[in-house]
Design a protein around this motif. Structure first.
Motif, PDB file in Angstrom:
ATOM      1  N   PRO A  85     -98.360 -36.568-100.758  1.00 15.17           N
ATOM      2  CA  PRO A  85     -97.145 -36.035-101.381  1.00 15.17           C
ATOM      3  C   PRO A  85     -96.426 -37.117-102.192  1.00 15.17           C
ATOM      4  O   PRO A  85     -96.493 -38.309-101.860  1.00 15.17           O
ATOM      5  CB  PRO A  85     -96.288 -35.603-100.185  1.00 15.17           C
TER       6      PRO A  85
ATOM      7  N   GLU B  17     -90.874 -34.994 -99.526  1.00 17.13           N
ATOM      8  CA  GLU B  17     -90.663 -33.569 -99.280  1.00 17.13           C
ATOM      9  C   GLU B  17     -91.354 -33.150 -97.984  1.00 17.13           C
ATOM     10  O   GLU B  17     -92.481 -33.549 -97.716  1.00 17.13           O
ATOM     11  CB  GLU B  17     -91.213 -32.742-100.451  1.00 17.13           C
ATOM     12  N   ASN B  18     -90.661 -32.356 -97.179  1.00 16.66           N
ATOM     13  CA  ASN B  18     -91.162 -31.868 -95.885  1.00 16.66           C
ATOM     14  C   ASN B  18     -91.454 -33.009 -94.912  1.00 16.66           C
ATOM     15  O   ASN B  18     -92.457 -32.990 -94.195  1.00 16.66           O
ATOM     16  CB  ASN B  18     -92.401 -30.988 -96.065  1.00 16.66           C
ATOM     17  N   SER B  19     -90.558 -33.989 -94.878  1.00 19.25           N
ATOM     18  CA  SER B  19     -90.704 -35.089 -93.923  1.00 19.25           C
ATOM     19  C   SER B  19     -89.444 -35.201 -93.083  1.00 19.25           C
ATOM     20  O   SER B  19     -88.390 -34.667 -93.439  1.00 19.25           O
ATOM     21  CB  SER B  19     -90.971 -36.413 -94.644  1.00 19.25           C
TER      22      SER B  19
ATOM     23  N   TYR C 178     -91.175 -41.918 -91.820  1.00 26.85           N
ATOM     24  CA  TYR C 178     -91.069 -40.485 -92.074  1.00 26.85           C
ATOM     25  C   TYR C 178     -92.420 -39.817 -91.839  1.00 26.85           C
ATOM     26  O   TYR C 178     -93.429 -40.237 -92.382  1.00 26.85           O
ATOM     27  CB  TYR C 178     -90.562 -40.240 -93.492  1.00 26.85           C
TER      28      TYR C 178
ATOM     29  N   SER D  17     -94.683 -36.178 -91.721  1.00 27.26           N
ATOM     30  CA  SER D  17     -94.735 -34.860 -92.357  1.00 27.26           C
ATOM     31  C   SER D  17     -94.413 -33.780 -91.327  1.00 27.26           C
ATOM     32  O   SER D  17     -94.918 -33.803 -90.202  1.00 27.26           O
ATOM     33  CB  SER D  17     -96.118 -34.618 -92.954  1.00 27.26           C
ATOM     34  N   THR D  18     -93.588 -32.834 -91.721  1.00 30.34           N
ATOM     35  CA  THR D  18     -93.241 -31.729 -90.825  1.00 30.34           C
ATOM     36  C   THR D  18     -94.150 -30.526 -91.034  1.00 30.34           C
ATOM     37  O   THR D  18     -94.054 -29.544 -90.297  1.00 30.34           O
ATOM     38  CB  THR D  18     -91.774 -31.291 -91.031  1.00 30.34           C
ATOM     39  N   VAL D  19     -95.016 -30.606 -92.044  1.00 33.63           N
ATOM     40  CA  VAL D  19     -95.993 -29.550 -92.312  1.00 33.63           C
ATOM     41  C   VAL D  19     -97.377 -30.185 -92.409  1.00 33.63           C
ATOM     42  O   VAL D  19     -97.522 -31.315 -92.861  1.00 33.63           O
ATOM     43  CB  VAL D  19     -95.674 -28.768 -93.614  1.00 33.63           C
TER      44      VAL D  19
ATOM     45  N   GLY E 197     -95.151 -34.034 -85.519  1.00 31.52           N
ATOM     46  CA  GLY E 197     -95.344 -33.925 -86.955  1.00 31.52           C
ATOM     47  C   GLY E 197     -96.807 -34.201 -87.233  1.00 31.52           C
ATOM     48  O   GLY E 197     -97.656 -34.117 -86.344  1.00 31.52           O
TER      49      GLY E 197
END
Length: 181
Positions: free
Chosen positions: A43, A92-94, A133, A135-137, A177
């Motif tokens: 990302p 993004e998405n972290s 950080y 990733s949440t996805v 994560g």
């Protein structure tokens, strides 16, 4: 109360602790190739940072970190292996992942909660214990990182693992994560 736990942790880090027998074997391993060299499409904004696990047999303590803390080898910590890569910067998405301790000494755990789950006795450690950080996805090239727990001498101990079965110790883990391999 939280200041007392932090003080006790600092004292124990300098003094050592009780003896213990490790209750499981590590299954963490070093990736064959760093993500930026593997053709993985990361990302935008990701600055890779390797995270790894260290272990102190005397207190049956595992800690996830991205650098070797000062004097920890001298008090018995050993390198177990890499868990993968997260980012040193947000993307993004972290979400920020940090090291915490509690509800008693020697129980280090990672958390996405900036207050280290204070309602359950977690304490924010003094200094910079932010790992980075995560990733949440899940995206291609990433795998789940689980927070696992087990009871040792009547007290909870946590560790991070890429193994859903928590390396055979303590059931299944909760997804923190996703790390890049």
């Amino acid at each position: 109360m939280n200041a007392k736990i932090v003080g006790l942790v600092s004292l124990l880090l300098c003094a050592g602790g009780a003896s213990a027998t490790p209750s499981f074997e590590s299954t963490v391993a070093r990736p064959a190739i760093a993500p930026e060299d593997s053709g993985l499409s990361l990302p935008s904004g990701v600055v890779l940072r390797e995270i790894f696990r260290i272990y102190r047999p005397a207190t049956n303590t595992h800690v996830t970190h991205f650098y070797w803390p000062e004097n920890w080898e001298g008090i018995g910590y050993k390198y177990e292996g890499t868990l993968g890569f997260i980012s040193a910067t947000p993307f993004e998405n972290s979400a920020l992942i940090r090291n915490c301790v509690g509800p008693h000494s020697w129980n280090y755990f990672t958390s996405l909660d900036p207050n280290c789950e204070a309602s359950t006795g977690g304490v924010v450690l003094p200094g910079d214990w932010n790992l980075g950080y995560i990733s949440t996805v899940q995206i291609p090239g990433s795998v789940p990182l689980y927070r696992c727990g087990f009871i040792w001498q009547g007290k909870i101990r946590h560790f991070d693992s890429r193994d859903f079965a928590c390396e055979g110790v303590g059931g299944t883990g909760a997804v923190l994560g996703y790390v890049f391999l």
